[in-house]
Write an enzyme that holds these catalytic residues in place. Structure first.
Site, PDB file in Angstrom:
ATOM      1  N   GLY A 175      11.862  99.689   8.070  1.00  0.00           N
ATOM      2  CA  GLY A 175      11.914  98.630   7.067  1.00  0.00           C
ATOM      3  C   GLY A 175      10.566  98.318   6.454  1.00  0.00           C
ATOM      4  N   SER A 176      10.405  98.537   5.167  1.00  0.00           N
ATOM      5  CA  SER A 176       9.081  98.463   4.577  1.00  0.00           C
ATOM      6  C   SER A 176       9.153  98.517   3.056  1.00  0.00           C
ATOM      7  CB  SER A 176       8.231  99.615   5.120  1.00  0.00           C
ATOM      8  OG  SER A 176       9.031 100.770   5.290  1.00  0.00           O
ATOM      9  N   ARG A 177       8.003  98.776   2.398  1.00  0.00           N
ATOM     10  CA  ARG A 177       7.951  98.774   0.937  1.00  0.00           C
ATOM     11  C   ARG A 177       6.942  99.806   0.449  1.00  0.00           C
ATOM     12  NH1 ARG A 177       6.002  93.347  -1.746  1.00  0.00           N
ATOM     13  NH2 ARG A 177       4.254  94.490  -2.666  1.00  0.00           N
TER      14      ARG A 177
END
EC number: 4.1.1.65
Length: 218
Positions: free
Chosen positions: A187-189
């Site tokens: 989960g990240s960007r």
């Protein structure tokens, strides 16, 4: 026609193509599931452990999948699977496209254009959820690519759970468009900065596929 991939072999397990860097997380999980399944018939405790352990192992296999992609022919392609979170003009004339990756997305990131990696910088920081504005101060890896459009900046941002960014290629490496360049766990960007004059062809809320979704407009 897809570009060839020249990176080192990826981790693998039972014929499943997995992301490089998956082994430290995946192997203990799969081993625990396998042992508990073997002992389940003889031990009530092992049987109780087997179900959640197997479910967790299956989830890990899904998370660390690394499918082959037929790379789109275009100037700029998405570096990440996910959803476009924001599109913002920057003070220097560039445009930032932020792509949020949930734990359900493929987390292997790809080069948005062909070029040379001129910089790979790890920046320490916090671990705020990647969908928050404060996540801009999170731990991150800042990439710069020398491309036909000039300097392209890409930032991998760690999230509340994604506390490990794994670059695949070092500074000075020549990469093809859509080539795998790194992994962010859980989960990240990814932020992509387009040079002034490059028009964006995606919109907020749109789903993206790394190496496939076209980001710019002719």
């Amino acid at each position: 026609m897809p570009h060839s991939q020249t990176s080192a072999p990826r981790d693998s397990l039972a014929g499943v193509r997995l992301a490089r860097g998956a082994s430290p997380w995946l192997l203990p999980t799969v081993a625990t599931a396998a042992v508990s399944l073997l002992r389940a018939r003889r031990s009530g405790t092992a049987k109780a452990v087997a179900v959640p352990a197997t479910a967790l192992a299956a989830g890990m296999l899904w998370f660390f999948r690394d499918p082959e992609r037929e790379i789109t022919q275009g100037r700029v392609v998405s570096p990440a699977d996910g959803v476009v979170q924001s599109i913002m003009p920057w003070k220097d004339g560039r445009t930032r496209v932020a792509i949020f990756m949930s734990p359900l997305n493929v987390h292997v990131n790809r080069a948005p254009l062909a070029g040379t990696v001129t910089s790979v910088e790890h920046v320490p920081g916090g671990f705020v959820p990647a969908f928050n504005k404060e996540s801009e101060n999170n731990e991150r890896v800042v990439w710069h690519f020398d491309t036909e459009l000039g300097d392209i900046e890409m930032i991998q941002i760690a999230g509340a759970v994604a506390r490990r960014i794994v670059p695949y290629v070092p500074q000075g490496t020549k990469v093809e468009q859509g080539e795998r360049v790194g992994l962010i766990r859980f989960g990240s960007r990814v932020d992509l900065y387009l040079p002034e004059g490059v028009e964006v062809d995606v919109e907020v809320g749109q789903k993206t596929v790394a190496g496939v979704t076209r980001i710019d407009r002719d």
